[in-house]
Motif scaffolding. Structure first.
Motif, mmCIF file in Angstrom:
data_model
loop_
_atom_site.group_PDB
_atom_site.id
_atom_site.type_symbol
_atom_site.label_atom_id
_atom_site.label_comp_id
_atom_site.label_asym_id
_atom_site.label_seq_id
_atom_site.Cartn_x
_atom_site.Cartn_y
_atom_site.Cartn_z
ATOM 1 N N VAL A 1 0.833 -1.208 0.000
ATOM 2 C CA VAL A 1 0.000 0.000 0.000
ATOM 3 C C VAL A 1 0.863 1.252 0.000
ATOM 4 N N PHE A 2 1.924 1.251 0.810
ATOM 5 C CA PHE A 2 2.807 2.423 0.843
ATOM 6 C C PHE A 2 3.510 2.626 -0.502
ATOM 7 N N THR A 3 3.982 1.521 -1.096
ATOM 8 C CA THR A 3 4.713 1.638 -2.361
ATOM 9 C C THR A 3 3.796 2.095 -3.489
ATOM 10 N N THR A 4 2.614 1.476 -3.593
ATOM 11 C CA THR A 4 1.726 1.759 -4.721
ATOM 12 C C THR A 4 0.960 3.060 -4.532
ATOM 13 N N PHE A 5 0.321 3.216 -3.376
ATOM 14 C CA PHE A 5 -0.574 4.357 -3.165
ATOM 15 C C PHE A 5 0.100 5.527 -2.466
ATOM 16 N N GLY A 6 1.347 5.364 -2.103
ATOM 17 C CA GLY A 6 2.102 6.462 -1.527
ATOM 18 C C GLY A 6 3.197 6.952 -2.455
ATOM 19 N N PRO B 1 11.214 22.116 -8.110
ATOM 20 C CA PRO B 1 11.219 22.146 -6.639
ATOM 21 C C PRO B 1 9.817 22.118 -6.046
ATOM 22 N N LEU B 2 8.852 22.782 -6.702
ATOM 23 C CA LEU B 2 7.497 22.810 -6.153
ATOM 24 C C LEU B 2 6.836 21.435 -6.256
ATOM 25 N N ASN B 3 6.961 20.813 -7.420
ATOM 26 C CA ASN B 3 6.376 19.482 -7.594
ATOM 27 C C ASN B 3 7.072 18.455 -6.700
ATOM 28 N N GLY B 4 8.380 18.569 -6.585
ATOM 29 C CA GLY B 4 9.110 17.646 -5.715
ATOM 30 C C GLY B 4 8.719 17.796 -4.257
ATOM 31 N N PHE B 5 8.554 19.043 -3.805
ATOM 32 C CA PHE B 5 8.141 19.283 -2.423
ATOM 33 C C PHE B 5 6.737 18.743 -2.177
ATOM 34 N N ALA C 1 5.323 16.294 -3.797
ATOM 35 C CA ALA C 1 5.408 14.831 -3.808
ATOM 36 C C ALA C 1 5.892 14.298 -2.461
ATOM 37 N N ILE C 2 6.859 14.991 -1.853
ATOM 38 C CA ILE C 2 7.352 14.576 -0.531
ATOM 39 C C ILE C 2 6.251 14.705 0.515
ATOM 40 N N ILE C 3 5.492 15.804 0.461
ATOM 41 C CA ILE C 3 4.385 15.999 1.400
ATOM 42 C C ILE C 3 3.331 14.907 1.228
ATOM 43 N N TYR C 4 3.076 14.540 -0.024
ATOM 44 C CA TYR C 4 2.086 13.489 -0.276
ATOM 45 C C TYR C 4 2.553 12.153 0.310
ATOM 46 N N VAL C 5 3.825 11.811 0.130
ATOM 47 C CA VAL C 5 4.352 10.564 0.692
ATOM 48 C C VAL C 5 4.270 10.583 2.216
ATOM 49 N N LEU C 6 4.598 11.703 2.823
ATOM 50 C CA LEU C 6 4.515 11.813 4.275
ATOM 51 C C LEU C 6 3.072 11.693 4.758
ATOM 52 N N ALA C 7 2.140 12.293 4.029
ATOM 53 C CA ALA C 7 0.734 12.199 4.417
ATOM 54 C C ALA C 7 0.229 10.766 4.321
ATOM 55 N N ALA C 8 0.617 10.057 3.253
ATOM 56 C CA ALA C 8 0.219 8.658 3.122
ATOM 57 C C ALA C 8 0.836 7.806 4.224
ATOM 58 N N SER C 9 2.093 8.073 4.571
ATOM 59 C CA SER C 9 2.740 7.322 5.651
ATOM 60 C C SER C 9 2.071 7.600 6.986
ATOM 61 N N PHE C 10 1.754 8.862 7.243
ATOM 62 C CA PHE C 10 1.081 9.226 8.486
ATOM 63 C C PHE C 10 -0.288 8.575 8.564
ATOM 64 N N ARG C 11 -0.997 8.548 7.431
ATOM 65 C CA ARG C 11 -2.320 7.918 7.389
ATOM 66 C C ARG C 11 -2.224 6.423 7.687
ATOM 67 N N LEU C 12 -1.229 5.745 7.135
ATOM 68 C CA LEU C 12 -1.076 4.309 7.362
ATOM 69 C C LEU C 12 -0.650 3.995 8.793
ATOM 70 N N CYS C 13 0.186 4.841 9.369
ATOM 71 C CA CYS C 13 0.731 4.551 10.703
ATOM 72 C C CYS C 13 -0.253 4.874 11.825
ATOM 73 N N SER D 1 -1.471 18.816 -9.223
ATOM 74 C CA SER D 1 -1.019 19.417 -7.962
ATOM 75 C C SER D 1 -2.199 19.873 -7.115
ATOM 76 N N CYS D 2 -3.205 20.449 -7.765
ATOM 77 C CA CYS D 2 -4.396 20.882 -7.018
ATOM 78 C C CYS D 2 -5.134 19.683 -6.430
ATOM 79 N N MET D 3 -5.291 18.629 -7.224
ATOM 80 C CA MET D 3 -5.978 17.426 -6.728
ATOM 81 C C MET D 3 -5.171 16.745 -5.629
ATOM 82 N N ALA D 4 -3.849 16.734 -5.762
ATOM 83 C CA ALA D 4 -3.003 16.116 -4.732
ATOM 84 C C ALA D 4 -3.104 16.882 -3.415
#
Length: 293
Positions: free
Chosen positions: A147-152, A164-168, A170-182, A220-223
């Motif tokens: 789930v983390f690999t595919t949906f995060g 830099p904006l898209n990369g930042f 993307a990092i926030i999205y990964v952190l949010a998915a990790s926080f949601r799973l944990c 980016s808006c949807m993310a």
């Protein structure tokens, strides 16, 4: 003469002595009689007791054999369904890895298609584990990693890392998915999730990517919106699509059929409407049956 001597002894001897002799002779005779008569009875009882013990042992072994056979049959069924769930989780993980490879190769449509396949696989895994009450530590860890690999991680790479904006984001999205799973995996209430489940957020982004052909601004808006939904502490019902009404099963089967036998635009629109209906109308459409139950 012998009888005369006995009579003389009875007449002449003291009374205590006569009583002792009579008692001793009675004991001796009783012992001889008991030894002679009771020994076949004891032997027969021993034989009967041994036979009963053997029958009880054989009956216990017979019963335990059939109990073990039934238990082993149930255990084999449970193991087989655990293997099916683990295989689906592994396939979901592979879809996520392929999606990452496609995103790095600038093939956003293929990456989104892999995410939608992983979305359907994850729903099947959750149905198997919840409906059959299968609990496996290794299977749960494998599913969480998938789930983390595919949906995060794979979903975040749809946003791109070329700026830099898209990369930042993307990092926030990964952190949010990790926080949601944990921290939001269990809500403490039956039939509910706390926060939007990651597969639905990923389905929205994958469908949006297919419909907009990878437009970074819209993605980016949807993310950003999906990050807010995942971090929100609202409750979402368990999407028991394969365990409840027939129309929900038809929705799932329709998604599988459309995914493999229709153009990307129809896939994207169907999955987007499916995910948005769960996000904005969770209790009316997807949780009404469980609330009544």
């Amino acid at each position: 003469s012998h009888s005369a001597a006995q009579e003389a002894g009875k007449d002449c001897g003291p009374t205590p002595v006569r009583n002792a002799l009579d008692q001793a002779s009675g004991w001796a005779q009783g012992t001889l009689v008991r030894t002679h008569v009771a020994s076949p009875v004891v032997e027969e009882e021993d034989k009967i007791g041994n036979a009963n013990t053997e029958c009880q042992c054989l009956e216990g072994e017979y019963t335990s054999f059939f109990l073990t056979k039934d238990q082993s049959h149930l255990q084999m069924n449970e193991i087989s369904w655990k293997d099916v769930a683990n295989v689906l989780s592994l396939a979901n993980l592979i879809m996520g890895l392929f999606s990452i490879f496609c995103s790095l190769s600038k093939k956003s449509s293929c990456a989104s298609w892999m995410l939608l396949i992983g979305f359907l696989m994850d729903m099947a895994v959750r149905t198997i584990t919840r409906h059959l009450n299968i609990c496996s530590k290794s299977g749960a860890e494998l599913n969480d990693f998938a789930v983390f690999t595919t949906f995060g991680l794979a979903t975040a790479l749809l946003l791109g890392v070329d700026g830099p904006l898209n990369g930042f984001l993307a990092i926030i999205y990964v952190l949010a998915a990790s926080f949601r799973l944990c921290f939001y995996s269990t809500s403490g209430l039956s039939f509910t999730y706390k926060g939007l489940p990651c597969p639905y957020a990923s389905c929205v982004l994958a469908s949006t990517s297919l419909l907009t052909k990878g437009n970074r601004f819209i993605l980016s808006c949807m993310a950003s919106l999906m990050i807010l939904f995942m971090m929100d502490q609202s409750y979402y019902p368990h999407d028991e699509i394969l365990e409840s009404e027939n129309w929900k099963k038809i929705v799932y089967l329709g998604g599988v059929i459309i995914l493999f036998f229709s153009p990307f635009s129809i896939i994207a629109f169907y999955c987007l409407m499916w995910s948005l209906s769960y996000i904005f109308f969770p209790d009316v459409l997807w949780g009404k049956t469980e609330c009544l139950r």
